[in-house]
Motif scaffolding. Structure first.
Motif, PDB file in Angstrom:
ATOM      1  N   LEU A 100       0.832  -1.205   0.000  1.00  0.00           N
ATOM      2  CA  LEU A 100       0.000   0.000   0.000  1.00  0.00           C
ATOM      3  C   LEU A 100       0.865   1.253   0.000  1.00  0.00           C
ATOM      4  N   LEU A 101       1.930   1.238   0.791  1.00  0.00           N
ATOM      5  CA  LEU A 101       2.826   2.391   0.823  1.00  0.00           C
ATOM      6  C   LEU A 101       3.452   2.629  -0.548  1.00  0.00           C
ATOM      7  N   ALA A 102       3.799   1.554  -1.235  1.00  0.00           N
ATOM      8  CA  ALA A 102       4.379   1.690  -2.570  1.00  0.00           C
ATOM      9  C   ALA A 102       3.397   2.346  -3.529  1.00  0.00           C
ATOM     10  N   GLN A 103       2.108   2.000  -3.422  1.00  0.00           N
ATOM     11  CA  GLN A 103       1.100   2.635  -4.274  1.00  0.00           C
ATOM     12  C   GLN A 103       1.007   4.122  -3.967  1.00  0.00           C
ATOM     13  N   GLU A 104       1.010   4.453  -2.692  1.00  0.00           N
ATOM     14  CA  GLU A 104       0.896   5.860  -2.287  1.00  0.00           C
ATOM     15  C   GLU A 104       2.104   6.667  -2.753  1.00  0.00           C
ATOM     16  N   LEU A 105       3.299   6.078  -2.670  1.00  0.00           N
ATOM     17  CA  LEU A 105       4.508   6.779  -3.099  1.00  0.00           C
ATOM     18  C   LEU A 105       4.500   7.019  -4.605  1.00  0.00           C
ATOM     19  N   ARG A 106       3.778   6.177  -5.352  1.00  0.00           N
ATOM     20  CA  ARG A 106       3.630   6.389  -6.795  1.00  0.00           C
ATOM     21  C   ARG A 106       2.550   7.429  -7.109  1.00  0.00           C
ATOM     22  N   GLY A 107       1.851   7.875  -6.085  1.00  0.00           N
ATOM     23  CA  GLY A 107       0.756   8.806  -6.312  1.00  0.00           C
ATOM     24  C   GLY A 107      -0.510   8.125  -6.774  1.00  0.00           C
ATOM     25  N   ARG A 108      -0.579   6.823  -6.547  1.00  0.00           N
ATOM     26  CA  ARG A 108      -1.743   6.044  -6.978  1.00  0.00           C
ATOM     27  C   ARG A 108      -2.683   5.833  -5.791  1.00  0.00           C
ATOM     28  N   ARG A 109      -3.947   6.111  -5.992  1.00  0.00           N
ATOM     29  CA  ARG A 109      -4.930   5.944  -4.917  1.00  0.00           C
ATOM     30  C   ARG A 109      -5.372   4.488  -4.798  1.00  0.00           C
ATOM     31  N   TRP A 110      -5.852   4.151  -3.590  1.00  0.00           N
ATOM     32  CA  TRP A 110      -6.402   2.816  -3.373  1.00  0.00           C
ATOM     33  C   TRP A 110      -7.635   2.934  -2.485  1.00  0.00           C
ATOM     34  N   GLY A 111      -8.517   1.937  -2.596  1.00  0.00           N
ATOM     35  CA  GLY A 111      -9.733   1.941  -1.792  1.00  0.00           C
ATOM     36  C   GLY A 111     -10.200   0.534  -1.505  1.00  0.00           C
ATOM     37  N   VAL A 112     -11.258   0.440  -0.731  1.00  0.00           N
ATOM     38  CA  VAL A 112     -11.806  -0.853  -0.306  1.00  0.00           C
ATOM     39  C   VAL A 112     -13.262  -0.955  -0.737  1.00  0.00           C
ATOM     40  N   VAL A 113     -13.611  -2.090  -1.303  1.00  0.00           N
ATOM     41  CA  VAL A 113     -14.997  -2.417  -1.641  1.00  0.00           C
ATOM     42  C   VAL A 113     -15.272  -3.804  -1.091  1.00  0.00           C
ATOM     43  N   THR A 114     -16.164  -3.882  -0.116  1.00  0.00           N
ATOM     44  CA  THR A 114     -16.381  -5.131   0.616  1.00  0.00           C
ATOM     45  C   THR A 114     -17.860  -5.442   0.780  1.00  0.00           C
ATOM     46  N   ASN A 115     -18.169  -6.709   0.972  1.00  0.00           N
ATOM     47  CA  ASN A 115     -19.532  -7.115   1.308  1.00  0.00           C
ATOM     48  C   ASN A 115     -19.791  -7.086   2.806  1.00  0.00           C
ATOM     49  N   LYS A 116     -18.801  -6.670   3.570  1.00  0.00           N
ATOM     50  CA  LYS A 116     -18.966  -6.516   5.010  1.00  0.00           C
ATOM     51  C   LYS A 116     -19.869  -5.292   5.268  1.00  0.00           C
ATOM     52  N   PRO A 117     -20.711  -5.320   6.289  1.00  0.00           N
ATOM     53  CA  PRO A 117     -21.525  -4.137   6.591  1.00  0.00           C
ATOM     54  C   PRO A 117     -20.667  -3.024   7.190  1.00  0.00           C
ATOM     55  N   SER A 118     -21.083  -1.788   6.990  1.00  0.00           N
ATOM     56  CA  SER A 118     -20.257  -0.647   7.395  1.00  0.00           C
ATOM     57  C   SER A 118     -20.042  -0.563   8.901  1.00  0.00           C
ATOM     58  N   PHE A 119     -20.967  -1.089   9.713  1.00  0.00           N
ATOM     59  CA  PHE A 119     -20.765  -0.996  11.158  1.00  0.00           C
ATOM     60  C   PHE A 119     -19.609  -1.879  11.620  1.00  0.00           C
ATOM     61  N   LEU A 120     -19.151  -2.774  10.730  1.00  0.00           N
ATOM     62  CA  LEU A 120     -17.954  -3.571  11.004  1.00  0.00           C
ATOM     63  C   LEU A 120     -16.761  -3.076  10.179  1.00  0.00           C
ATOM     64  N   THR A 121     -17.012  -2.712   8.927  1.00  0.00           N
ATOM     65  CA  THR A 121     -15.933  -2.264   8.050  1.00  0.00           C
ATOM     66  C   THR A 121     -15.245  -1.023   8.589  1.00  0.00           C
ATOM     67  N   ASP A 122     -16.011   0.002   8.909  1.00  0.00           N
ATOM     68  CA  ASP A 122     -15.416   1.289   9.271  1.00  0.00           C
ATOM     69  C   ASP A 122     -14.558   1.208  10.537  1.00  0.00           C
ATOM     70  N   PRO A 123     -15.059   0.628  11.636  1.00  0.00           N
ATOM     71  CA  PRO A 123     -14.184   0.541  12.813  1.00  0.00           C
ATOM     72  C   PRO A 123     -12.964  -0.346  12.594  1.00  0.00           C
ATOM     73  N   LEU A 124     -13.122  -1.415  11.816  1.00  0.00           N
ATOM     74  CA  LEU A 124     -11.971  -2.266  11.522  1.00  0.00           C
ATOM     75  C   LEU A 124     -10.898  -1.468  10.787  1.00  0.00           C
ATOM     76  N   MET A 125     -11.299  -0.741   9.762  1.00  0.00           N
ATOM     77  CA  MET A 125     -10.343   0.057   9.001  1.00  0.00           C
ATOM     78  C   MET A 125      -9.706   1.145   9.868  1.00  0.00           C
ATOM     79  N   ARG A 126     -10.487   1.741  10.736  1.00  0.00           N
ATOM     80  CA  ARG A 126      -9.945   2.785  11.612  1.00  0.00           C
ATOM     81  C   ARG A 126      -8.967   2.207  12.633  1.00  0.00           C
ATOM     82  N   GLU A 127      -9.324   1.075  13.239  1.00  0.00           N
ATOM     83  CA  GLU A 127      -8.447   0.474  14.238  1.00  0.00           C
ATOM     84  C   GLU A 127      -7.124   0.031  13.630  1.00  0.00           C
TER      85      GLU A 127
END
Length: 221
Positions: A100-127
């Motif tokens: 992920l750091l290598a993508q960021e250093l190239r100036g390339r964006r990344w994101g997440v698309v999941t079938n997990k519900p947001s009440f689990l996805t968001d805190p997991l990503m934040r933690e």
């Protein structure tokens, strides 16, 4: 493997692709078993179904299917236990942080698309300190239909302003590849993930297969 050129955005599935969540998913399932006086099952039994959510975990843990009258109660207990232990043992797969750091250093964006519900996805990503770095975090409840429908991937494109032709989706399940195709973008099958029994990964129709995170990094270089 030849690198995939002309990319502005890399989208990832979450469970089994970016993050090894199986230990905590299995731990929550074992807590449901403990409620019934049953001993814990080994992590290895839960890994193949870790991407299938409560339905898959409870099938292994208790042989419960959604049509069973006890399923709603056990599902709610499972989700509560899991929410309380999201990152107790879960962590990005080895090599993911560097990739992920290598993508960021190239100036390339990344994101997440999941079938997990947001009440689990968001805190997991934040933690895991990933949420603020992601260009988008799209969960199943953000759209009418989850993967393999393209709705969530299309929403990611809308929110980032990226073009499908300059985006690639990386996932460890056939539905990830199907969703990417339906959205008109290239795809990479993640061979290190929670590959469930069924159609072999070679027959998913992905544009490339990365057996390891290192191979994925080479494809995205």
């Amino acid at each position: 493997m030849k690198p995939i050129a002309d990319l502005d955005l890399v989208l990832f599935d979450l469970d089994g692709t970016l993050v090894d969540t199986a230990p905590d998913l299995g731990g929550a399932a074992n807590q449901v078993r403990a409620d019934l006086g049953l001993p814990p099952l080994a992590d290895v039994l839960y890994r193949p179904v870790a991407s299938a959510g409560a339905r898959g975990l409870l099938k292994v843990a208790l042989e419960l299917t959604p049509d069973h009258p006890e399923f709603p109660v056990r599902r709610d207990a499972f989700l509560a236990y899991y929410r309380a232990r999201l990152t107790q043992r879960s962590a990005p797969f080895p090599g993911i942080a560097q990739m992920l750091l290598a993508q960021e250093l190239r100036g390339r964006r990344w994101g997440v698309v999941t079938n997990k519900p947001s009440f689990l996805t968001d805190p997991l990503m934040r933690e895991l300190q990933l949420y603020a770095r992601a260009a988008c975090v799209i969960s199943a409840d953000h759209v009418p239909a989850p993967k393999p429908a393209p709705d969530s991937i299309n929403l990611a494109l809308q929110r980032t302003g990226a073009a499908a032709g300059r985006t690639v989706y990386v996932g460890d399940d056939l539905r990830d590849i199907e969703a990417a195709k339906a959205a008109g973008m290239r795809s990479i099958a993640a061979g290190w993930g929670y590959i469930s029994p069924g159609t072999p990964i070679e027959r998913w129709g992905a544009d490339a297969i990365a057996a390891t995170v290192a191979e994925l990094g080479a494809l995205l270089s």
